[in-house]
Motif scaffolding. Sequence first.
Motif, mmCIF file in Angstrom:
data_model
loop_
_atom_site.group_PDB
_atom_site.id
_atom_site.type_symbol
_atom_site.label_atom_id
_atom_site.label_comp_id
_atom_site.label_asym_id
_atom_site.label_seq_id
_atom_site.Cartn_x
_atom_site.Cartn_y
_atom_site.Cartn_z
ATOM 1 N N GLY A 5 0.808 -1.212 0.000
ATOM 2 C CA GLY A 5 0.000 0.000 0.000
ATOM 3 C C GLY A 5 0.838 1.257 0.000
ATOM 4 O O GLY A 5 1.768 1.402 -0.781
ATOM 5 N N SER A 6 0.550 2.164 0.915
ATOM 6 C CA SER A 6 1.265 3.441 0.980
ATOM 7 C C SER A 6 2.618 3.315 1.671
ATOM 8 O O SER A 6 3.311 4.313 1.856
ATOM 9 N N GLY A 7 3.004 2.122 2.059
ATOM 10 C CA GLY A 7 4.345 1.862 2.555
ATOM 11 C C GLY A 7 4.587 2.078 4.032
ATOM 12 O O GLY A 7 5.733 2.098 4.476
ATOM 13 N N ARG A 8 3.552 2.221 4.820
ATOM 14 C CA ARG A 8 3.740 2.536 6.244
ATOM 15 C C ARG A 8 4.587 1.503 6.989
ATOM 16 O O ARG A 8 5.489 1.863 7.741
ATOM 17 N N ILE A 9 4.293 0.241 6.802
ATOM 18 C CA ILE A 9 5.053 -0.794 7.520
ATOM 19 C C ILE A 9 6.493 -0.813 7.028
ATOM 20 O O ILE A 9 7.433 -0.906 7.827
ATOM 21 N N CYS A 10 6.687 -0.681 5.733
ATOM 22 C CA CYS A 10 8.046 -0.664 5.178
ATOM 23 C C CYS A 10 8.829 0.542 5.673
ATOM 24 O O CYS A 10 10.011 0.429 6.003
ATOM 25 N N LEU A 11 8.185 1.695 5.715
ATOM 26 C CA LEU A 11 8.844 2.904 6.211
ATOM 27 C C LEU A 11 9.257 2.724 7.677
ATOM 28 O O LEU A 11 10.360 3.084 8.081
ATOM 29 N N PHE A 12 8.355 2.164 8.468
ATOM 30 C CA PHE A 12 8.667 1.922 9.878
ATOM 31 C C PHE A 12 9.871 0.992 10.004
ATOM 32 O O PHE A 12 10.798 1.258 10.771
ATOM 33 N N ALA A 13 9.857 -0.107 9.257
ATOM 34 C CA ALA A 13 10.959 -1.072 9.341
ATOM 35 C C ALA A 13 12.284 -0.431 8.925
ATOM 36 O O ALA A 13 13.313 -0.647 9.575
ATOM 37 N N ALA A 14 12.260 0.369 7.870
ATOM 38 C CA ALA A 14 13.485 1.016 7.393
ATOM 39 C C ALA A 14 14.025 2.011 8.419
ATOM 40 O O ALA A 14 15.232 2.077 8.655
ATOM 41 N N THR A 15 13.129 2.772 9.044
ATOM 42 C CA THR A 15 13.603 3.727 10.054
ATOM 43 C C THR A 15 14.056 3.021 11.330
ATOM 44 O O THR A 15 14.804 3.592 12.120
ATOM 45 N N ALA A 16 13.641 1.777 11.521
ATOM 46 C CA ALA A 16 14.085 0.982 12.669
ATOM 47 C C ALA A 16 15.403 0.262 12.376
ATOM 48 O O ALA A 16 15.891 -0.491 13.212
ATOM 49 N N GLY A 17 15.950 0.466 11.173
ATOM 50 C CA GLY A 17 17.246 -0.102 10.839
ATOM 51 C C GLY A 17 17.226 -1.361 10.004
ATOM 52 O O GLY A 17 18.273 -1.942 9.724
ATOM 53 N N LEU A 18 16.044 -1.814 9.587
ATOM 54 C CA LEU A 18 15.936 -3.032 8.785
ATOM 55 C C LEU A 18 15.883 -2.701 7.300
ATOM 56 O O LEU A 18 15.345 -1.666 6.909
ATOM 57 N N HIS A 19 16.396 -3.601 6.476
ATOM 58 C CA HIS A 19 16.176 -3.468 5.037
ATOM 59 C C HIS A 19 14.738 -3.893 4.784
ATOM 60 O O HIS A 19 14.288 -4.918 5.295
ATOM 61 N N SER A 20 14.004 -3.108 4.041
ATOM 62 C CA SER A 20 12.578 -3.352 3.867
ATOM 63 C C SER A 20 12.190 -3.282 2.394
ATOM 64 O O SER A 20 12.666 -2.409 1.666
ATOM 65 N N VAL A 21 11.330 -4.200 1.990
ATOM 66 C CA VAL A 21 10.836 -4.231 0.614
ATOM 67 C C VAL A 21 9.317 -4.224 0.643
ATOM 68 O O VAL A 21 8.705 -5.017 1.360
ATOM 69 N N GLY A 22 8.725 -3.329 -0.130
ATOM 70 C CA GLY A 22 7.273 -3.275 -0.274
ATOM 71 C C GLY A 22 6.875 -3.694 -1.671
ATOM 72 O O GLY A 22 7.396 -3.156 -2.648
#
Length: 142
Positions: A5-22
């Motif tokens: 979707g709008s990437g909220r979970i991915c954005l959260f994961a990335a700002t928490a230091g994880l590599h994230s793919v949406g």
Amino acid sequence: DVGSGSGRICLFAATAGLHSVGLEIVEGRHAAAVAAKARLLSAPAAPDGSESNFAEAAARLDLVLGDAFDPAVSSAAMRRARWVCCNNAVWGAGLNRRLAKLASPTSCPRLAALATTRKLPPRSCVRHGLRLVPKIPRAQHP
């Protein structure tokens, strides 16, 4: 995140230091996620004058427009995935069966956990080597 979707979970994961793919199939939702990532890149420094780590977070965030069930779109991301989430609450049985297959050990050899908002069909989970765990209770709100 399958159906990011709008990437909220991915954005959260990335700002928490994880590599994230949406992975998102709807162009408008994907565009919203891309715009949110752009806002990360242009975020000002912290009030204390320290450097913002948002640019680093944006570098850890990959947003893909396409069908997550198309191996050409999702194969690389799923092979690297350790944790996968999916808001599948409105998906029918067919899509949920496909999600179980997508998260199978063959497709996701590093997978530690798949979190969904709707239980996957148990037979599909067994068929594709997934183990169901009890539902996590909702937080009690006053």
